[in-house]
Design a protein around this motif. Sequence first.
Motif, PDB file in Angstrom:
ATOM      1  N   SER A   2       0.830  -1.187   0.000  1.00 42.55           N
ATOM      2  CA  SER A   2       0.000   0.000   0.000  1.00 42.55           C
ATOM      3  C   SER A   2       0.873   1.250   0.000  1.00 42.55           C
ATOM      4  O   SER A   2       1.990   1.250   0.520  1.00 42.55           O
ATOM      5  N   LYS A   3       0.358   2.315  -0.598  1.00 38.96           N
ATOM      6  CA  LYS A   3       1.115   3.555  -0.726  1.00 38.96           C
ATOM      7  C   LYS A   3       0.398   4.662   0.015  1.00 38.96           C
ATOM      8  O   LYS A   3      -0.823   4.781  -0.061  1.00 38.96           O
ATOM      9  N   ASN A   4       1.155   5.483   0.706  1.00 39.54           N
ATOM     10  CA  ASN A   4       0.611   6.709   1.269  1.00 39.54           C
ATOM     11  C   ASN A   4       0.613   7.758   0.166  1.00 39.54           C
ATOM     12  O   ASN A   4       1.656   8.042  -0.438  1.00 39.54           O
ATOM     13  N   ALA A  56       4.063  11.176   2.622  1.00 48.62           N
ATOM     14  CA  ALA A  56       3.537  10.372   1.518  1.00 48.62           C
ATOM     15  C   ALA A  56       4.647   9.654   0.764  1.00 48.62           C
ATOM     16  O   ALA A  56       5.799  10.093   0.748  1.00 48.62           O
ATOM     17  N   ASP A  57       4.269   8.543   0.156  1.00 49.37           N
ATOM     18  CA  ASP A  57       5.191   7.809  -0.720  1.00 49.37           C
ATOM     19  C   ASP A  57       5.075   8.288  -2.163  1.00 49.37           C
ATOM     20  O   ASP A  57       6.056   8.330  -2.906  1.00 49.37           O
ATOM     21  N   ALA A 139      10.027   4.620 -17.092  1.00 51.84           N
ATOM     22  CA  ALA A 139       8.901   3.706 -17.316  1.00 51.84           C
ATOM     23  C   ALA A 139       8.620   2.846 -16.089  1.00 51.84           C
ATOM     24  O   ALA A 139       7.453   2.553 -15.786  1.00 51.84           O
ATOM     25  N   ASP A 140       9.662   2.441 -15.379  1.00 54.37           N
ATOM     26  CA  ASP A 140       9.453   1.633 -14.181  1.00 54.37           C
ATOM     27  C   ASP A 140       8.770   2.448 -13.081  1.00 54.37           C
ATOM     28  O   ASP A 140       7.945   1.913 -12.325  1.00 54.37           O
ATOM     29  N   SER A 144       5.094   1.677 -11.321  1.00 51.71           N
ATOM     30  CA  SER A 144       4.938   1.542  -9.869  1.00 51.71           C
ATOM     31  C   SER A 144       3.777   2.368  -9.318  1.00 51.71           C
ATOM     32  O   SER A 144       3.337   2.134  -8.192  1.00 51.71           O
ATOM     33  N   VAL A 145       3.292   3.327 -10.113  1.00 54.01           N
ATOM     34  CA  VAL A 145       2.203   4.188  -9.634  1.00 54.01           C
ATOM     35  C   VAL A 145       0.970   4.141 -10.538  1.00 54.01           C
ATOM     36  O   VAL A 145       0.058   4.945 -10.384  1.00 54.01           O
ATOM     37  N   ASP A 146       0.931   3.184 -11.460  1.00 47.37           N
ATOM     38  CA  ASP A 146      -0.215   3.150 -12.373  1.00 47.37           C
ATOM     39  C   ASP A 146      -1.517   2.859 -11.640  1.00 47.37           C
ATOM     40  O   ASP A 146      -2.598   3.258 -12.091  1.00 47.37           O
TER      41      ASP A 146
END
Length: 230
Positions: A2-4, A56-57, A139-140, A144-146
């Motif tokens: 999970s991402k903040n 936040a991340d 691109a990576d 990672s955030v798509d």
Amino acid sequence: MSKNIGFIGLGNMGGRMTGCIVRAGQAVLGYDAKTENIAAAGATPADSAAAVMAGADVVLLSLPDSRVVEAVVYGDSGILAAAREGQVVIDLSTSAPDSTRAIAADFAARGVRFLDAGISGGAAAAEKGQLTLMVGGDADALASVDDVLGYFASNIFHIGESGAGHTTKLLNNFLNAVALSATAEVMVAAKKAGLDLATVLDVFNKSSGVNFATINRFPKIITGDYLKGV
């Protein structure tokens, strides 16, 4: 994992994008110069842009232009000073590509990946979570955030290296302005000729003159609802 998620700039577009994220069940740490925008978007208020960066991340920016982006990045309580390795920053603003590339390099020196994500679709698409994004940068990092971007975008294109997303956004804006201007001239001529404008638009939208303005803007503009047509 999970991402903040943090969001800086919760105005006409940023507030709607934040709303999409919040409605999906994700908390958003938000900051805007107008504090009422934070509550309206459903975000958790932060005291400053730097506080968003610290908490936040993934940090998203939706600001008026490069001048404001640079102030948020480099100014007092700026986010660059609060950056930490491994974060991803996504600039959804309409920014100058040269400024974007310089900012990306400064973040990279701190181990932060910076993506420039031009947006298209306007407030209506933002409200529905159906924006189109044109993204420049690693691109990576985009992969990672798509999932985060997918909360408010239905089309996401990786354009190329840093600055490519904002370059494509500016080109799209130029093309849209040409079509809008040309359509306005044609509609004035149609009115002077005594034609029924609604019927003329129906013809255009079934013919080779069709464009974004004829489909989405002028059907509202000809009824006097100009603000909803722009």
